[in-house]
Enzyme design. Structure first.
Site: not given
Ligand code: G3P
Ligand code: CA
Length: 251
Positions: A9-10, A234, A55, A42, A40, A116, A114
Site C-alpha cells: 500500500h503506497r 503498509d 496520496h 495514487d 498500490e 484520486k 488508484e
Molecule cells: O486502495 C486502498 C486504499 O489505498 C484506499 O485508501 O486513502 O489509502 O487511498 P487510501
Molecule cells: Ca490509495
C-alpha cells in the site's frame, strides 16, 4: 482456494521509520525487494498535466512544500522533497507514473492504480493514465480503482478491456448488481466490513476481493484464512511471510 496476494500500500510505506516514504521510488523498490505480489499507488495531475504519484491533494503532509499539488508544474514539484516523515532518506522526488512504470519493467508485479478524483476532479486523468499504460506495455498488469466510480465508468468507456475494481468504504447493498453494472472484476472493501459471508457472496458472483488496509499480523492471517484474493498492507514483509504460511508469533 488460490493463494492470497500481498499488495504493498503506497509501496512499502510502513508503520514506522524502518520502511520508506509513501508513494516514492524508495518505497516501491522496497516493496519489490520484500517480495510483494503487487503495488498500490495514487495518481493525480500537475498543473501542466503530468501524472504524478501522491496520496494527498495537498503536499504539506508528505513534502517540504505547501499547498495544492494541482497548482504546481512537474518541474516545481520536483524541487520539493517528499521524504518529510522519513528525513533519513534525504531528498526524495515526487515520482511520475512514467518513472514508476520504467522501474516496474524489470518485474512482473501487479499494479493497482488508484485515480484520486474524489476531492478534485482531474479532467483527462483517466485517458492520460490509460495512454501511458498502453505506451509502456503495462496494461495487462494493471487494476484500476477509485472511490469515484464515475471515473471508473469513464475509464471503461475509453478502454472496455481495462480491469476495474470498485474501491469503497461502506458495504454495498446489492453486491451482484452494482459491480456488474460497471463491469468490474473486483471489489476493494475496507477491512472493517469484511466477513466470511461477504467474501462468499462476492466470490459466488465472480468478483475478486482485495481488502485495504491490513497491517496487524493477526488480521493478515484472518484474511489468508478467509481466502481473500489480495490484501493491501503498509508492511509487505510481514504480509509475505503470512501469505506464505509462516504464522509464527501470531496468537
Ligand atoms: O486502495 C486502498 C486504499 O489505498 C484506499 O485508501 O486513502 O489509502 O487511498 P487510501
Ligand atoms: Ca490509495
Amino acid at each position: 482456494m488460490a493463494k492470497t496476494k500481498v499488495w504493498a500500500h503506497r509501496g512499502a510505506s510502513g508503520w514506522d521509520k524502518q520502511y520508506a516514504p509513501e508513494n516514492t521510488m524508495p518505497a516501491f523498490e522496497k516493496a519489490v525487494a520484500m517480495g510483494a505480489d503487487g503495488i498500490e499507488l495514487d495518481v493525480q495531475l500537475t498543473r501542466d498535466g503530468e501524472i504524478v504519484i501522491c496520496h494527498d491533494e495537498k503536499i504539506d503532509r508528505t513534502s517540504d512544500g505547501t499547498g495544492w499539488l494541482k497548482d504546481y508544474t512537474l518541474k516545481e514539484l520536483k524541487q520539493f522533497s517528499f521524504s518529510k516523515p522519513h528525513p533519513e532518506y534525504g531528498k526524495v522526488e515526487i515520482p511520475t507514473l512514467e518513472e514508476f512504470f520504467a522501474m516496474m519493467r524489470s518485474n512482473h508485479l501487479t499494479v493497482n492504480i488508484e485515480l484520486k478524483t474524489g476531492v478534485i476532479y482531474y479532467d483527462g486523468l483517466e485517458e492520460k493514465t490509460l495512454n501511458l499504460a498502453h505506451k509502456m506495455g503495462m496494461e495487462s498488469r494493471i487494476l484500476y480503482s477509485s472511490f469515484n466510480h464515475y471515473s471508473l465508468q469513464k475509464l471503461k468507456h475509453i478502454d472496455p478491456k481495462a480491469k476495474i475494481a470498485l474501491l469503497y468504504g461502506e458495504r454495498f447493498i446489492d453486491i451482484p448488481d452494482y459491480p456488474k453494472h460497471l463491469d468490474a472484476v473486483a471489489v476493494n472493501p475496507p477491512l472493517a466490513i469484511v466477513t466470511e459471508e461477504y467474501i462468499t457472496k462476492c466470490h459466488a458472483h465472480g468478483y475478486a476481493v482485495n481488502v485495504w488496509v491490513v497491517d496487524p499480523r493477526v488480521e493478515m492471517k484472518r484474511m489468508v484464512d478467509l481466502g481473500v484474493d489480495a490484501f493491501f498492507t503498509d508492511c509487505p514483509d510481514n504480509g509475505r511471510k503470512i501469505a506464505d504460511g509462516d504464522f509464527s508469533g501470531i496468537i
